[in-house]
Design an enzyme around this catalytic site. Structure first.
Site, short mmCIF file in Angstrom:
data_model
loop_
_atom_site.label_atom_id
_atom_site.label_comp_id
_atom_site.label_asym_id
_atom_site.label_seq_id
_atom_site.Cartn_x
_atom_site.Cartn_y
_atom_site.Cartn_z
CG ASN B 72 22.38 57.16 62.71
OD1 ASN B 72 22.06 56.21 63.38
ND2 ASN B 72 22.33 57.13 61.38
CG LEU B 73 26.09 59.65 66.91
CD1 LEU B 73 27.15 59.21 67.91
CD2 LEU B 73 24.75 59.81 67.62
CD GLN B 74 26.25 64.80 59.21
OE1 GLN B 74 25.24 64.13 59.40
NE2 GLN B 74 26.47 65.47 58.08
CE LYS B 88 18.74 56.05 63.87
NZ LYS B 88 18.59 56.59 62.50
CG ASP B 132 13.34 63.63 53.79
OD1 ASP B 132 12.42 63.78 52.98
OD2 ASP B 132 14.41 64.25 53.73
CB CYS B 191 20.08 62.89 51.81
SG CYS B 191 20.02 62.16 53.42
CB CYS B 342 28.64 52.01 44.61
SG CYS B 342 27.26 51.05 45.26
#
Ligand SMILES: [Zn+2]
Lengths: 92, 384
Positions: B72-74, B88, B132, B191, B342
């Site tokens: 997540n930190l990106q 969170k 989102d 995404c 995958c």
């Protein structure tokens, strides 16, 4: 010639192109010309019945074709036609 | 409104607002009096919560049920390395308490649902969907329209973002005016599989925060009836007109949606395990054992080449990204026993569905994908 901009989410079905310029009189013939060049894009833009999908909006300039003449909306030289699909970031 | 006073501490903190005539003491009081419900404290929610708290929005509600993960930190800059593994909502609350202890933060460690949405949203002035995803997008929209509240929308994909303010009560359109129905799963990539440039939610979330501050203070031209599009690669902003649809199922003259519905179902999301029979599944451990024998199956990876470059299962026979599968079926042999994988098992599940409908039968989806392979079989493998 009118230019269609292809959104990031659909570029993978259009050989990576971000825009394509085509000769066409109406939005409908422009879109069909685009699908002829990139057939996989077809099912993302049109339903099985050949109608534009409800999660895909098309604009000529800054105006939604649903409030113009739909796919019969005329395009003139230099117009920019944008495909704006519903996008979502994810998690689900 | 004028009965709310700013303390000397607040006056010192918000002085750069107070000296601007457009905000001033009156605007800052409105911010203090104002409240915003943020659904999601992820990519969009991070800059949103930070800027709204810094600006002095009096009450901020945070809804999230997730815990902070290293991946997540990106982009989720409200969280940090020290809060990996923490809820969170709690992680965000700690950061906001440090940033501005003068604002009240209420956390709801839950998923927003049709059952709780109206109660969660009712006490707040402005609603912002920072999660989102399609089910939450439609749920938030419908509930906000029913409550007559503004809903500040933002959406991101790879290098592209969109933002607008949906506010039918003030004459603007709602999300359903724009898109009456969601795309069926699989037709528009999300995404989670498409990736996102880390700074992109920073730009879109900050636009949403700007609009929230404008709505609360009543200054400027709100982004109502206009869709802002942002392309980070071209570094270009564009604006499209959005119109209220008189036949909109939610905000139209004769609405057909007057109660909240089952939005997962509406968006075509069904529990994953039910879509494929268990005879079409194999666990990473079972596959690893099978690969040691003479009955070694054909191994198909349906991820994108840039993912294959990160890690892949040794002995993979072929890579065909799931979106190209329909056109490249001729490269596969129906007579071979095949295992499809995958990253997490979702795309390979879709691939198995597609292959089944194309007549393939000797198929298995590796459940849990390469993530579970890294947990159960090869712990040295990189997870992403
Ligand atoms: Zn509407």
């Amino acid at each position: 010639m009118a230019t269609i901009t292809i959104p990031t989410a659909l570029r993978q079905y259009a050989a990576g192109y971000s825009s394509v310029s085509l000769e066409a009189e109406t939005v409908g013939s422009l879109l069909r010309g685009l699908v002829e060049q990139h057939p996989t894009l077809g099912k993302h833009l049109y339903s099985e019945q050949g109608k534009l999908r409800s999660f895909v909006n098309v604009y000529v300039g800054d105006e939604d074709i649903r409030y113009l003449e739909g796919e019969a909306t005329p395009v003139t030289n230099g117009d920019t036609v944008s495909i704006i699909p519903a996008i979502a970031g994810g998690r689900k | 409104m004028s009965d709310i006073k700013l303390s000397n501490e607040e006056i010192a903190r918000y002085s750069r607002h107070l000296i601007m005539p457009e905000v001033g003491m009156a605007g800052q009081r409105k911010l203090k009096q104002g409240s915003v419900l943020l659904i999601g404290t992820g990519g969009l929610g991070s800059p949103l919560a930070l800027y709204l708290a810094a600006a002095g929005v009096g009450h901020i509600g945070l809804v999230d049920f997730d815990v902070v993960d290293a991946s997540n930190l990106q982009r989720q800059i409200i969280h940090g390395t020290s809060t990996i593994g923490v809820a969170k909502t709690e992680s965000a609350k700690r950061r906001l308490a440090d940033l501005n202890p003068l604002v009240e933060v209420t956390t709801y460690e839950t998923q927003i649902t049709s059952e709780n949405a109206l109660d969660l949203m009712r006490p707040y002035d402005v609603i912002i969907d920072g999660t989102d995803n399609f089910p939450t997008r439609y749920l938030t929209n419908d509930a906000a329209v029913m409550l007559g509240k503004p809903n500040i929308y933002g959406s991101i994909f790879r290098f592209e973002g969109q933002a607008t303010v949906f506010y039918p009560k003030e004459g603007g359109p709602c999300y359903r005016c724009l898109y009456p129905e969601p795309p069926p799963p699989g037709l528009v990539p999300s995404c989670a599989e498409g990736g996102v440039l880390g700074v992109l939610p920073g730009v879109i979330g900050t636009i949403q925060a700007t609009e929230a501050i404008k709505l609360l203070t009543g200054i400027g031209d709100p982004l109502i009836g206009r869709l802002m599009l942002y392309d980070a690669l071209a570094m270009r902003f564009r604006e499209l007109k959005l119109r209220r649809n008189p036949t909109c199922p939610v905000c139209g003259k004769f609405p057909t949606v007057t109660d909240l519905i089952d939005y997962d179902h509406f968006c075509g999301i069904v529990p994953e395990l039910n879509t494929l029979g268990s005879q079409y599944e194999i666990t990473p451990r079972e596959l690893a054992a099978l690969l040691q024998t003479d009955a070694r199956p054909y191994l198909l990876d349906v991820r994108n080449p840039n993912e294959v470059a990160i890690s892949s299962i040794p002995g993979t026979d072929k890579v065909i990204p799931v979106d190209q599968l329909a056109e490249r079926l001729n490269e596969l042999d129906t007579s071979l026993e095949m295992v499809v994988y995958c990253r997490s098992g979702v795309r390979s599940g879709r691939a198995v569905d597609l292959l089944k409908s194309a007549g393939f039968r000797k198929l298995k989806n590796m459940v849990g994908g390469i993530l579970r392979w890294a947990d159960d079989v090869d712990t040295s493998m990189a997870k992403y």
